[in-house]
Design a protein around this motif. Structure first.
Motif, PDB file in Angstrom:
ATOM      1  N   TYR A  71     -29.138  67.454  -9.842  1.00  0.00           N
ATOM      2  CA  TYR A  71     -28.998  68.775  -9.241  1.00  0.00           C
ATOM      3  C   TYR A  71     -28.999  68.625  -7.722  1.00  0.00           C
ATOM      4  O   TYR A  71     -29.616  67.697  -7.182  1.00  0.00           O
ATOM      5  CB  TYR A  71     -30.151  69.691  -9.649  1.00  0.00           C
TER       6      TYR A  71
ATOM      7  N   GLU B 298     -33.416  74.966  -8.339  1.00  0.00           N
ATOM      8  CA  GLU B 298     -32.610  75.047  -9.554  1.00  0.00           C
ATOM      9  C   GLU B 298     -33.091  74.043 -10.594  1.00  0.00           C
ATOM     10  O   GLU B 298     -33.227  74.379 -11.781  1.00  0.00           O
ATOM     11  CB  GLU B 298     -31.132  74.792  -9.230  1.00  0.00           C
ATOM     12  N   MET B 299     -33.349  72.827 -10.170  1.00  0.00           N
ATOM     13  CA  MET B 299     -33.809  71.819 -11.122  1.00  0.00           C
ATOM     14  C   MET B 299     -35.151  72.224 -11.736  1.00  0.00           C
ATOM     15  O   MET B 299     -35.346  72.156 -12.955  1.00  0.00           O
ATOM     16  CB  MET B 299     -33.937  70.453 -10.443  1.00  0.00           C
TER      17      MET B 299
END
Length: 369
Positions: free
Chosen positions: A79, A84-85
């Motif tokens: 990512y 987000e990860m």
């Protein structure tokens, strides 16, 4: 009723798969950054089965692809965004392999989500960063560990056993620690690592941070977390062509009530080294490298009895940082205060390094309150 029980069991199994609640399963770990070449360590550790790498954050896709090719992982794990990860993968822990300056950012993102953190040495670039990281770890009740290569040396722990537990050399009077190599550029570190390792902001300094931290970490352990009375340091730039922004030579002197320490972190050693000498009132211990240790007991003026030891690797999980991380999070082991990986030890490391940098800059001894 039977259908309901089957449904509940299925739901528990699904939660175990998604969130790693079963302590018998590998710890779900995210890797934050690939610019620190120590990251090879975690990819090599994964096959042990204690951890599973479930996500990687690295905005440099070319760098990520190089690691993917070398370690045979899918680019689907990679990512570009930390948030987000963390939100999509939901790891139980993350390991930081970016710049030292970025350690604070990692803890700021992970701690509020209840995600444990292990960073590469040292803990932080400054006490300002370290204090914020400690506050977050305590507020959100996460483990915040720091990893040093020398923590996993059998000689480090044998020396501690001989000196502290068995008292074979008498009271400690002097410890000398030597760490370093020819310099990052001379040993050929990759460009992505070299860019920040030789940057005073991203690394927090030069050789005194990169290699001085090892000795301070070990000293804080041997001295039971006692703060030295004073810190005196000198630093010098002997390779301006290779390290134009930072020092590459450092000597840190620590004064305690009944002992002194000399920590030499250098990018100017002709031969790479990580070794130490511990002198007591009746003998000395020489930890020459990872496996070779010598114990000398004094006889007369300059005589001694010597015992030479060749040590085997330590037993799991005490032989690998990520196995230890998993064991701590699973509450299979508890770190003692001021253990080499502990937050207490590494807060003191950053405090002493800050004082060393100030001492070198002002050419004055810094007295710790």
């Amino acid at each position: 009723m039977r259908e309901k029980i089957v449904f509940l069991i299925s739901l528990l199994l699904l939660n175990t798969i998604l969130y790693g609640q079963n302590t018998d399963q590998a710890l779900r770990v995210g890797v934050i950054g690939l610019t620190h070449t120590h990251v090879h360590w975690i990819f090599g550790s994964e096959p042990r089965g204690d951890i599973e790498i479930v996500g990687i954050v690295e905005p440099n896709k070319e760098l990520a692809q190089r690691y993917a090719d070398e370690h045979n992982f899918s680019m689907d794990l990679v990512y570009t965004s930390l948030d987000e990860m963390l939100d999509k993968v939901k790891p139980e822990a993350v390991t930081a392999f970016g710049t030292i300056y970025e350690h604070l950012q990692v803890v700021e993102a992970a701690a509020p989500r209840g995600i444990h953190v292990m960073v590469e040495k040292p803990l932080a670039v400054s006490m300002n960063h370290a204090t914020k990281m400690k506050a977050l770890a305590e507020e959100y009740k996460i483990h915040l560990l720091t990893n040093y290569e020398t923590t996993w040396y059998p000689t480090t722990h044998k020396a501690y056993e001989i000196v502290k537990n068995k008292n074979k050399i008498g009271a400690i009077r002097k410890i000398m620690v030597h760490d370093g190599h020819k310099g990052p550029k001379k040993i050929g570190v990759n460009e992505e690592f070299l860019d920040w390792l030789t940057d005073p902001i991203q690394n927090g300094g030069g050789a005194e941070v990169d290699f001085g931290c090892y000795g301070v970490n070990i000293l804080s352990w041997f001295m039971d977390g006692k703060r030295p009375n004073s810190v005196t340091a000198i630093s010098q730039q002997l390779q301006p062509e290779n390290n134009p922004k930072v020092n590459d030579e450092s000597i840190i002197l620590l004064q305690y009530d009944d002992a002194v320490a000399v920590i030499q972190g250098s990018w100017n050693w002709p031969i790479g080294r990580k070794d130490m000498e511990i002198y007591g009132t009746v003998g000395a211990v020489y930890a020459d490298n990872r496996h070779d240790l010598r114990l000398r007991i004094s006889e007369g003026y300059d005589g001694y009895q010597e015992e030479v030891m060749k040590l085997e690797e330590r037993k799991a999980p005490y032989d690998d940082p990520f196995s230890l991380l998993a064991a701590v999070i699973r509450e299979e082991i508890t770190l003692n205060e001021f253990d080499l990986n502990s937050l207490e030890n590494n807060m003191l490391v950053v405090e002493i390094l800050d004082a060393a940098k100030k001492s070198a800059e002002t050419k004055k001894t810094i007295f710790l309150k």
